[in-house]
Design a protein around this motif. Structure first.
Motif, PDB file in Angstrom:
ATOM      1  N   LYS A   4      74.685   8.381-125.466  1.00  0.00           N
ATOM      2  CA  LYS A   4      74.077   9.220-126.494  1.00  0.00           C
ATOM      3  C   LYS A   4      72.627   9.569-126.132  1.00  0.00           C
ATOM      4  O   LYS A   4      72.185  10.684-126.319  1.00  0.00           O
ATOM      5  CB  LYS A   4      74.117   8.460-127.830  1.00  0.00           C
ATOM      6  N   VAL A   5      71.927   8.580-125.628  1.00  0.00           N
ATOM      7  CA  VAL A   5      70.524   8.782-125.277  1.00  0.00           C
ATOM      8  C   VAL A   5      70.303   8.229-123.879  1.00  0.00           C
ATOM      9  O   VAL A   5      70.694   7.097-123.594  1.00  0.00           O
ATOM     10  CB  VAL A   5      69.588   8.047-126.261  1.00  0.00           C
ATOM     11  N   GLU A   6      69.729   9.026-123.008  1.00  0.00           N
ATOM     12  CA  GLU A   6      69.389   8.519-121.696  1.00  0.00           C
ATOM     13  C   GLU A   6      67.914   8.785-121.409  1.00  0.00           C
ATOM     14  O   GLU A   6      67.461   9.913-121.451  1.00  0.00           O
ATOM     15  CB  GLU A   6      70.266   9.162-120.621  1.00  0.00           C
ATOM     16  N   VAL A   7      67.193   7.715-121.148  1.00  0.00           N
ATOM     17  CA  VAL A   7      65.772   7.812-120.855  1.00  0.00           C
ATOM     18  C   VAL A   7      65.585   7.471-119.385  1.00  0.00           C
ATOM     19  O   VAL A   7      66.019   6.413-118.937  1.00  0.00           O
ATOM     20  CB  VAL A   7      64.966   6.848-121.754  1.00  0.00           C
ATOM     21  N   LYS A   8      65.012   8.403-118.636  1.00  0.00           N
ATOM     22  CA  LYS A   8      64.883   8.207-117.189  1.00  0.00           C
ATOM     23  C   LYS A   8      63.421   8.194-116.770  1.00  0.00           C
ATOM     24  O   LYS A   8      62.758   9.224-116.859  1.00  0.00           O
ATOM     25  CB  LYS A   8      65.580   9.368-116.445  1.00  0.00           C
ATOM     26  N   ASN A   9      62.950   7.072-116.336  1.00  0.00           N
ATOM     27  CA  ASN A   9      61.586   6.920-115.773  1.00  0.00           C
ATOM     28  C   ASN A   9      60.529   7.668-116.559  1.00  0.00           C
ATOM     29  O   ASN A   9      59.805   8.486-116.010  1.00  0.00           O
ATOM     30  CB  ASN A   9      61.554   7.407-114.313  1.00  0.00           C
ATOM     31  N   VAL A  10      60.477   7.389-117.828  1.00  0.00           N
ATOM     32  CA  VAL A  10      59.559   8.162-118.672  1.00  0.00           C
ATOM     33  C   VAL A  10      58.151   7.550-118.700  1.00  0.00           C
ATOM     34  O   VAL A  10      57.986   6.342-118.837  1.00  0.00           O
ATOM     35  CB  VAL A  10      60.126   8.276-120.104  1.00  0.00           C
ATOM     36  N   TYR A  11      57.181   8.421-118.497  1.00  0.00           N
ATOM     37  CA  TYR A  11      55.767   8.048-118.613  1.00  0.00           C
ATOM     38  C   TYR A  11      55.144   8.885-119.711  1.00  0.00           C
ATOM     39  O   TYR A  11      55.492  10.055-119.865  1.00  0.00           O
ATOM     40  CB  TYR A  11      55.006   8.388-117.329  1.00  0.00           C
ATOM     41  N   ILE A  75      56.610  14.309-129.441  1.00  0.00           N
ATOM     42  CA  ILE A  75      55.774  14.559-128.272  1.00  0.00           C
ATOM     43  C   ILE A  75      56.661  14.582-127.031  1.00  0.00           C
ATOM     44  O   ILE A  75      57.791  14.089-127.057  1.00  0.00           O
ATOM     45  CB  ILE A  75      54.653  13.498-128.124  1.00  0.00           C
ATOM     46  N   GLN A  76      56.157  15.188-125.990  1.00  0.00           N
ATOM     47  CA  GLN A  76      56.922  15.325-124.760  1.00  0.00           C
ATOM     48  C   GLN A  76      56.425  14.319-123.729  1.00  0.00           C
ATOM     49  O   GLN A  76      55.240  14.033-123.669  1.00  0.00           O
ATOM     50  CB  GLN A  76      56.760  16.736-124.199  1.00  0.00           C
ATOM     51  N   PRO A  77      57.346  13.790-122.883  1.00  0.00           N
ATOM     52  CA  PRO A  77      56.884  12.869-121.847  1.00  0.00           C
ATOM     53  C   PRO A  77      56.011  13.573-120.804  1.00  0.00           C
ATOM     54  O   PRO A  77      56.205  14.760-120.534  1.00  0.00           O
ATOM     55  CB  PRO A  77      58.183  12.360-121.213  1.00  0.00           C
ATOM     56  N   THR A  78      55.027  12.845-120.274  1.00  0.00           N
ATOM     57  CA  THR A  78      54.199  13.403-119.218  1.00  0.00           C
ATOM     58  C   THR A  78      55.021  13.542-117.939  1.00  0.00           C
ATOM     59  O   THR A  78      54.861  14.482-117.181  1.00  0.00           O
ATOM     60  CB  THR A  78      53.003  12.477-118.954  1.00  0.00           C
ATOM     61  N   GLN A  79      55.889  12.567-117.736  1.00  0.00           N
ATOM     62  CA  GLN A  79      56.742  12.597-116.561  1.00  0.00           C
ATOM     63  C   GLN A  79      58.047  11.936-116.935  1.00  0.00           C
ATOM     64  O   GLN A  79      58.098  11.070-117.807  1.00  0.00           O
ATOM     65  CB  GLN A  79      56.058  11.821-115.432  1.00  0.00           C
ATOM     66  N   GLY A  80      59.123  12.309-116.237  1.00  0.00           N
ATOM     67  CA  GLY A  80      60.413  11.722-116.557  1.00  0.00           C
ATOM     68  C   GLY A  80      61.170  12.567-117.551  1.00  0.00           C
ATOM     69  O   GLY A  80      60.706  13.626-117.958  1.00  0.00           O
ATOM     70  N   GLU A  81      62.361  12.080-117.912  1.00  0.00           N
ATOM     71  CA  GLU A  81      63.243  12.900-118.732  1.00  0.00           C
ATOM     72  C   GLU A  81      63.890  12.088-119.836  1.00  0.00           C
ATOM     73  O   GLU A  81      64.179  10.912-119.660  1.00  0.00           O
ATOM     74  CB  GLU A  81      64.366  13.440-117.854  1.00  0.00           C
ATOM     75  N   ILE A  82      64.091  12.735-120.972  1.00  0.00           N
ATOM     76  CA  ILE A  82      64.855  12.107-122.046  1.00  0.00           C
ATOM     77  C   ILE A  82      65.990  13.042-122.409  1.00  0.00           C
ATOM     78  O   ILE A  82      65.762  14.201-122.739  1.00  0.00           O
ATOM     79  CB  ILE A  82      63.973  11.859-123.284  1.00  0.00           C
ATOM     80  N   LEU A 268      49.672  10.800-112.125  1.00  0.00           N
ATOM     81  CA  LEU A 268      50.825  11.523-112.677  1.00  0.00           C
ATOM     82  C   LEU A 268      50.636  13.027-112.528  1.00  0.00           C
ATOM     83  O   LEU A 268      51.581  13.772-112.412  1.00  0.00           O
ATOM     84  CB  LEU A 268      50.985  11.221-114.161  1.00  0.00           C
ATOM     85  N   GLU A 269      49.381  13.413-112.534  1.00  0.00           N
ATOM     86  CA  GLU A 269      49.047  14.828-112.540  1.00  0.00           C
ATOM     87  C   GLU A 269      49.576  15.553-111.307  1.00  0.00           C
ATOM     88  O   GLU A 269      49.888  16.729-111.358  1.00  0.00           O
ATOM     89  CB  GLU A 269      47.534  14.991-112.618  1.00  0.00           C
ATOM     90  N   GLN A 270      49.696  14.801-110.209  1.00  0.00           N
ATOM     91  CA  GLN A 270      50.126  15.444-108.965  1.00  0.00           C
ATOM     92  C   GLN A 270      51.469  16.132-109.120  1.00  0.00           C
ATOM     93  O   GLN A 270      51.689  17.227-108.629  1.00  0.00           O
ATOM     94  CB  GLN A 270      50.192  14.405-107.850  1.00  0.00           C
ATOM     95  N   VAL A 271      52.378  15.460-109.832  1.00  0.00           N
ATOM     96  CA  VAL A 271      53.690  16.049-110.034  1.00  0.00           C
ATOM     97  C   VAL A 271      53.561  17.315-110.866  1.00  0.00           C
ATOM     98  O   VAL A 271      54.186  18.325-110.581  1.00  0.00           O
ATOM     99  CB  VAL A 271      54.596  15.048-110.775  1.00  0.00           C
ATOM    100  N   LYS A 272      52.721  17.236-111.880  1.00  0.00           N
ATOM    101  CA  LYS A 272      52.564  18.345-112.807  1.00  0.00           C
ATOM    102  C   LYS A 272      51.963  19.582-112.130  1.00  0.00           C
ATOM    103  O   LYS A 272      52.442  20.679-112.316  1.00  0.00           O
ATOM    104  CB  LYS A 272      51.626  17.915-113.927  1.00  0.00           C
TER     105      LYS A 272
END
Lengths: 304, 268
Positions: A4-11, A75-82, A268-272
């Protein structure tokens, strides 16, 4: 069972601004150097299946509320996926009612904002009034309510909007024990219907009886994720140990852990920023929109 | 190229009903605690009209008509749209910042928040327009064929307010100083629009400068529709300018709205 919910490497990071002016530089993404940021949630991953009830425990400031805000997409994650399969709904203490309107009007307005049809609203209104149980006050403006009445009404509305995924952020700590009982019964009913519930609480007893699994958040990290009994016991052992420490030791411990959540230079910003590169196509489009405006401005000024 | 514009516009259409119902609650909430209730929606503008008429009409102009039109009517035709424009813009720009914490807890299309403010102010606008009609009858103003342009200018007014508010509400959420700036700007623009005084006595260059104010186009348009005198095609450059400006606002407004709307909560 379905995920139902998958949280992947969320920052989730919050930037700490020494000055207000730094905020505006960030907005236009210039001068990003040596900015401090605070990782409220650090590399969290887990999977939740349909019909599970998940408790979230942790000390104050460990990222519980940030996690529940992330899960409810406030709010939205800075990195990763929900990934969510279904509509989430956050039930928090700040119920978000309009103070000038009466309780009844607030019920209508909130249900409307949740996207319920007129017929459906008329259908659920009596059961919301029943559940909130605030008597004749339902006809009064909300500003005359006591704080307990406000949260009762807020909670009653939220559970009647029929969400797929419920996130309850310490909403039960207000209101008396009879109301808390009522809420727990309601949640039990949701559980029976196969809804997924996230439940933030400090009460170990509620965790044990009510949750299938428990997430232990510790200074932004997911420390433990497992069966309710096991994690709750470990958490209780930890709090017992922590409480035994002298005030100095507690401070020391906290300082050490908080330092681990601080970052410099935006790792983290580098990815962004890779994503942020402006494509030339976008630039051409903007010019195409602005050019006629500039030309017509000149024409107006010349008075042709 | 128009992806974001279409997306925002489709949202408006999809939630049309919701916007109307929320606008009604908006008005209810605003006046519920007042003894005179929504009567204030009419009393407020009437007081303003009275004072402007007294100062500018009787005081400064000495009661002289403008191009043969009694000053009171001339003033009303310009002031009534303005009394709709000004609160729509100030409230509309603030709407996202004010309400985003409420609506972010649910799946709610944030782009309709500024539009709700335009709609809730429209009720007052409609009442005032009907009062204007009564005044015109009392003053024996004969409507001419030019009146057919009025729907066009009302359409211009709404599309401009929508485009401007979309961009403005996003900026006001990200940078709080903007709201203050906007409020002062609106107070200033009242005097830079041909609402209270006739600008035709200014040198040509200044007049052209004033024409850069998009409300100039709308207010002059309202006057030429109701009092007669000009056709739209007689001012092609102004029309071109108005529409390129509106489109640019709509385009950038939709783009930055969609870009930032998921992160609005981070900026509160």
């Amino acid at each position: 069972m379905k995920v139902k919910v998958e949280v992947k490497n969320v920052y989730k990071s919050f930037e700490l601004h020494a000055q207000q002016s730094e905020k505006i530089f960030d907005l236009f993404s210039i001068k990003k150097k040596n900015r401090k940021e605070f990782l409220a949630v650090k590399d969290v991953s887990f999977k939740v299946y349909e019909g599970e009830t998940i408790g979230i425990v942790g000390l104050n400031g460990s990222g519980k509320s940030t996690l529940s805000n992330l899960l409810s997409q406030v709010i939205q994650p800075t990195q990763g996926e929900i990934e969510l399969k279904g509509v989430p709904s956050l039930i928090a203490i700040s119920a978000g009612l309009n103070n000038n309107l009466t309780g009844l009007e607030n019920i209508k307005l909130k249900c409307m904002m949740h996207g319920l049809s007129k017929r459906k609203i008329e259908e659920v209104t009596p059961s919301i009034i029943e559940f909130a149980d605030i008597g004749d006050y339902i006809e009064q403006p909300v500003k005359n309510y006591s704080s307990g009445m406000k949260s009762r009404l807020g909670f009653a509305i939220s559970v009647h909007t029929d969400p797929d995924i419920l996130i309850i952020d310490e909403a039960l700590s207000v209101g008396d024990s009879t109301f808390a009982r009522k809420c727990l019964d309601k949640m039990e009913e949701f559980k029976q219907r196969g809804k997924t519930i996230f439940f933030v609480s400090h009460s170990a007893g509620q965790m044990r009886t009510f949750c299938d699994k428990v997430i232990w958040m510790h200074y932004g990290e997911l420390k433990e994720f497992g069966s309710a009994e096991e994690v709750t016991t470990k958490y209780e052992e930890f709090t017992a140990w922590f409480n035994k420490l002298s005030i100095g030791q507690k401070k020391e411990h906290k300082k050490k852990m908080l330092a681990g959540q601080m970052r410099f230079n935006h790792y983290l910003e580098q990815v962004k920023s890779e994503k942020k590169h402006r494509s030339p196509v976008e630039l051409i489009k903007s010019v195409l929109v602005l050019l006629p405006l500039v030309i017509s401005t000149v024409l107006v000024l010349l008075g042709i | 190229m128009l992806n974001s514009v279409t997306k925002v516009l489709l949202e408006q259409r999809k939630y049309w009903n919701l916007m109307f119902r929320m606008a009604i609650f908006d008005i209810k909430g605003m006046y519920q605690t007042h003894y005179l209730g929504s009567l204030w929606q009419v009393i407020n503008p009437i007081i303003q009209i009275a004072i402007y008429w007294f100062v500018f009409g009787l005081g400064i102009r000495g009661g002289n008509p403008v191009d043969g039109v009694p000053f009171f009517v001339w003033l009303l035709v310009g002031l009534i749209p303005w009394l709709f424009i000004s609160p729509s813009i100030v409230q509309g720009s603030n709407s996202v910042h004010q309400q985003v914490s409420l609506v972010s807890k649910m799946q709610f299309p944030v782009s309709i928040l500024p539009t709700i403010k335009i709609i809730s102010n429209s009720f007052q606008f409609i009442v005032m327009l009907s009062l204007l009609l009564i005044v015109c009858i009392i003053y024996n103003i004969n409507f001419t064929i030019y009146i057919v342009q009025l729907p066009y200018y009302i359409f211009c007014l709404y599309i401009f307010l929508f485009s401007f508010n979309l961009l403005s509400s996003t900026i006001a959420t990200l940078i709080r100083d903007y709201q203050m700036f906007l409020q002062s700007m609106m107070r200033m623009l009242l005097y830079l629009s041909p609402v209270l005084w006739d600008t035709s006595s200014l040198p040509e260059a200044f007049q052209n400068l004033l024409k850069l104010n998009p409300f100039y186009y709308i207010i002059v348009g309202f006057r030429s529709s109701i009092l007669g005198g000009h056709w739209i095609y007689e001012s092609p450059i102004e029309t071109l300018y108005f529409w390129t400006l509106t489109f640019a606002l709509l385009y950038f407004g939709s783009k930055i709205h969609l870009k930032f709307r998921k992160n609005f909560m981070d900026y509160l």
